[in-house]
Enzyme design. Structure first.
Site, mmCIF file in Angstrom:
data_model
loop_
_atom_site.group_PDB
_atom_site.id
_atom_site.type_symbol
_atom_site.label_atom_id
_atom_site.label_comp_id
_atom_site.label_asym_id
_atom_site.label_seq_id
_atom_site.Cartn_x
_atom_site.Cartn_y
_atom_site.Cartn_z
ATOM 1 N N LYS A 1 0.632 -1.322 -0.121
ATOM 2 C CA LYS A 1 0.027 0.035 0.053
ATOM 3 C C LYS A 1 0.995 1.336 0.109
ATOM 4 O O LYS A 1 1.595 1.553 1.077
ATOM 5 C CB LYS A 1 -0.719 0.135 1.226
ATOM 6 C CG LYS A 1 -2.045 -1.154 1.164
ATOM 7 C CD LYS A 1 -3.289 -0.298 0.924
ATOM 8 C CE LYS A 1 -4.307 -1.795 1.046
ATOM 9 N NZ LYS A 1 -5.596 -1.150 1.048
ATOM 10 N N ARG B 1 -19.087 -6.217 2.904
ATOM 11 C CA ARG B 1 -20.092 -5.209 2.299
ATOM 12 C C ARG B 1 -20.847 -5.782 1.208
ATOM 13 O O ARG B 1 -21.964 -5.531 1.061
ATOM 14 C CB ARG B 1 -19.473 -3.837 1.789
ATOM 15 C CG ARG B 1 -18.665 -3.156 2.813
ATOM 16 C CD ARG B 1 -17.746 -2.204 2.420
ATOM 17 N NE ARG B 1 -16.545 -2.861 1.387
ATOM 18 C CZ ARG B 1 -15.547 -2.230 1.182
ATOM 19 N NH1 ARG B 1 -15.385 -0.904 1.178
ATOM 20 N NH2 ARG B 1 -14.735 -2.727 0.408
ATOM 21 N N SER C 1 -12.535 3.050 3.212
ATOM 22 C CA SER C 1 -11.662 4.143 3.504
ATOM 23 C C SER C 1 -11.354 4.842 2.473
ATOM 24 O O SER C 1 -11.060 6.080 2.748
ATOM 25 C CB SER C 1 -10.384 3.438 4.120
ATOM 26 O OG SER C 1 -10.716 2.878 5.438
#
Length: 160
Positions: free
Chosen positions: A42, A92, A130
């Site tokens: 990341k 989700r 996020s």
């Protein structure tokens, strides 16, 4: 018996969807360890590992059986070190399930004593990530109700 679960993620930043999973998991397990992954893949995170740990500690301070720390390396090794038997993953949508199922199967291959528990997020957070929070905040949009109130200023300050 200590029933310990790990809720891993990057949490950059923690959202109300993440917090919903933490609160619900804390009612099921004796201890929930929120484990912030130090992920070198990341690039350019908004918050440092230390800042993310501090933000999560701040918003979970009133949940007695929640601990927050960072880790690097394989999750299965971290779980063994912490004597955890369960990994919690929030879902989700179906797209989350496909990726998380693959990860759960690999984790089970590496340690067949470790179970993965999938928890569906509350419907009101099913769109939330996020990445979306960062995008909205970057352009000055309202992030109220997307992240815990205590960290809104921390996020806004990152974009000043």
């Amino acid at each position: 018996m200590n029933n310990i679960a790990i809720y891993p993620g990057s949490f950059d930043p923690i959202t109300n969807g993440h917090l919903d999973i933490i609160v619900r998991a804390s009612k099921i397990f004796d201890k929930v360890i929120v484990a912030v992954l130090e992920n070198p893949e990341k690039k350019n995170p908004l918050f440092t590992i230390e800042e993310r740990v501090e933000l999560i500690k701040r918003v979970t301070k009133d949940i007695d059986n929640v601990e927050v720390e960072s880790f690097k390396g394989l999750l299965v090794n971290y779980a063994k070190e912490k004597s955890a038997k369960v990994i919690i993953k929030g879902l989700r949508a179906v797209s989350d399930f496909e990726y998380e199922l693959q990860m759960a199967m690999m984790n089970n291959k590496l340690n067949n004593q470790l179970e993965t528990l999938f928890m569906m997020t509350n419907n009101k957070y099913s769109f939330l990530s996020s990445s979306l929070v960062k995008q909205v905040a970057m352009y000055g949009g309202c992030i109220k109700d997307l992240v815990p109130e205590e960290i809104i200023d921390d996020i806004r300050n990152k974009f000043k």
